[in-house]
Design a protein around this motif. Sequence first.
Motif, PDB file in Angstrom:
ATOM      1  N   GLY A 135      -4.665   8.761 -27.704  1.00  0.00           N
ATOM      2  CA  GLY A 135      -4.489   9.371 -29.021  1.00  0.00           C
ATOM      3  C   GLY A 135      -4.899  10.831 -29.063  1.00  0.00           C
ATOM      4  N   ALA A 136      -4.664  11.562 -27.981  1.00  0.00           N
ATOM      5  CA  ALA A 136      -5.089  12.961 -27.898  1.00  0.00           C
ATOM      6  C   ALA A 136      -4.216  13.861 -28.763  1.00  0.00           C
ATOM      7  CB  ALA A 136      -5.026  13.434 -26.442  1.00  0.00           C
ATOM      8  N   SER A 137      -4.818  14.916 -29.286  1.00  0.00           N
ATOM      9  CA  SER A 137      -4.055  15.882 -30.087  1.00  0.00           C
ATOM     10  C   SER A 137      -3.361  16.915 -29.215  1.00  0.00           C
ATOM     11  CB  SER A 137      -4.977  16.589 -31.086  1.00  0.00           C
ATOM     12  OG  SER A 137      -5.906  17.406 -30.403  1.00  0.00           O
ATOM     13  N   SER A 138      -3.897  17.161 -28.009  1.00  0.00           N
ATOM     14  CA  SER A 138      -3.262  18.124 -27.109  1.00  0.00           C
ATOM     15  C   SER A 138      -3.560  17.753 -25.664  1.00  0.00           C
ATOM     16  CB  SER A 138      -3.733  19.551 -27.407  1.00  0.00           C
ATOM     17  OG  SER A 138      -5.111  19.669 -27.128  1.00  0.00           O
ATOM     18  N   MET A 139      -2.769  18.364 -24.761  1.00  0.00           N
ATOM     19  CA  MET A 139      -2.865  18.008 -23.348  1.00  0.00           C
ATOM     20  C   MET A 139      -2.550  19.236 -22.506  1.00  0.00           C
ATOM     21  SD  MET A 139      -0.405  15.234 -21.428  1.00  0.00           S
ATOM     22  CE  MET A 139       1.109  15.971 -22.035  1.00  0.00           C
ATOM     23  N   THR A 140      -3.280  19.379 -21.413  1.00  0.00           N
ATOM     24  CA  THR A 140      -2.976  20.385 -20.404  1.00  0.00           C
ATOM     25  C   THR A 140      -2.833  19.670 -19.070  1.00  0.00           C
ATOM     26  OG1 THR A 140      -4.314  22.022 -21.564  1.00  0.00           O
ATOM     27  CG2 THR A 140      -3.790  22.497 -19.268  1.00  0.00           C
ATOM     28  N   THR A 141      -1.765  19.967 -18.350  1.00  0.00           N
ATOM     29  CA  THR A 141      -1.557  19.329 -17.050  1.00  0.00           C
ATOM     30  C   THR A 141      -1.328  20.384 -15.980  1.00  0.00           C
ATOM     31  OG1 THR A 141       0.825  19.116 -17.368  1.00  0.00           O
ATOM     32  CG2 THR A 141      -0.524  17.261 -18.055  1.00  0.00           C
ATOM     33  N   HIS A 142      -1.686  20.022 -14.772  1.00  0.00           N
ATOM     34  CA  HIS A 142      -1.410  20.839 -13.597  1.00  0.00           C
ATOM     35  C   HIS A 142      -0.910  19.908 -12.499  1.00  0.00           C
ATOM     36  CE1 HIS A 142      -3.268  24.343 -15.388  1.00  0.00           C
ATOM     37  NE2 HIS A 142      -4.276  23.565 -15.745  1.00  0.00           N
ATOM     38  N   VAL A 143       0.137  20.333 -11.812  1.00  0.00           N
ATOM     39  CA  VAL A 143       0.723  19.563 -10.736  1.00  0.00           C
ATOM     40  C   VAL A 143       0.572  20.370  -9.448  1.00  0.00           C
ATOM     41  CG1 VAL A 143       2.853  18.552  -9.814  1.00  0.00           C
ATOM     42  CG2 VAL A 143       2.390  18.457 -12.269  1.00  0.00           C
ATOM     43  N   LEU A 144       0.122  19.702  -8.407  1.00  0.00           N
ATOM     44  CA  LEU A 144      -0.011  20.336  -7.090  1.00  0.00           C
ATOM     45  C   LEU A 144       0.571  19.436  -6.011  1.00  0.00           C
ATOM     46  CD1 LEU A 144      -3.738  21.477  -7.276  1.00  0.00           C
ATOM     47  CD2 LEU A 144      -1.739  22.947  -7.490  1.00  0.00           C
ATOM     48  N   PHE A 145       1.200  20.049  -5.029  1.00  0.00           N
ATOM     49  CA  PHE A 145       1.587  19.323  -3.827  1.00  0.00           C
ATOM     50  C   PHE A 145       0.510  19.597  -2.797  1.00  0.00           C
ATOM     51  CE2 PHE A 145       5.167  18.346  -5.940  1.00  0.00           C
ATOM     52  CZ  PHE A 145       6.390  18.870  -5.588  1.00  0.00           C
ATOM     53  N   ARG A 146       0.074  18.550  -2.131  1.00  0.00           N
ATOM     54  CA  ARG A 146      -0.904  18.712  -1.057  1.00  0.00           C
ATOM     55  C   ARG A 146      -0.164  18.573   0.269  1.00  0.00           C
ATOM     56  NH1 ARG A 146      -6.293  16.401  -3.157  1.00  0.00           N
ATOM     57  NH2 ARG A 146      -7.184  18.350  -3.884  1.00  0.00           N
TER      58      ARG A 146
END
Length: 147
Positions: A135-146
């Motif tokens: 139920g979050a009001s906002s989200m930050t995501t980061h995607v990385l390839f290892r």
Amino acid sequence: MHQTDLLNVNETMNYWDTLSDDEIIKKFKEQGSWGLYTSVDLKDCDPATIRDADRIKQFIVELCDLIDMKRFGEPTVVHFGPCEKVAGYSMMQLIETSLVSGHFANETNGAYLDIFSCKEYGPKVMAEFCKRFFGASSMTTHVLFRD
């Protein structure tokens, strides 16, 4: 680290926002990357959900089912913290291809989740699921390839 390295990192983070999950998975396979890592930071989560060990365990099971990851053993969910600023549940679930982990901060109702796997998954679908579940009001995501 050089200034140009910092610019490339920032460009890479913005770049992922323009791609669909299918495009991210295609690039992951084309590059022969060893692992796919996504961090998901959630703000203003539902306080009751992030303070409920059983709901967090349910989240782990549903998340692993959603991204087609086979769980290895049972989830670990432990409440701790040396002070109110960091107190909350932490969770960890081994998966056959690596690990799902996270911490929930009671003071801010934030959640900080990490999903790492050498098997591909849809990071955007996964992140949206996390946001809805807690139920979050906002989200930050980061995607990385290892590699």
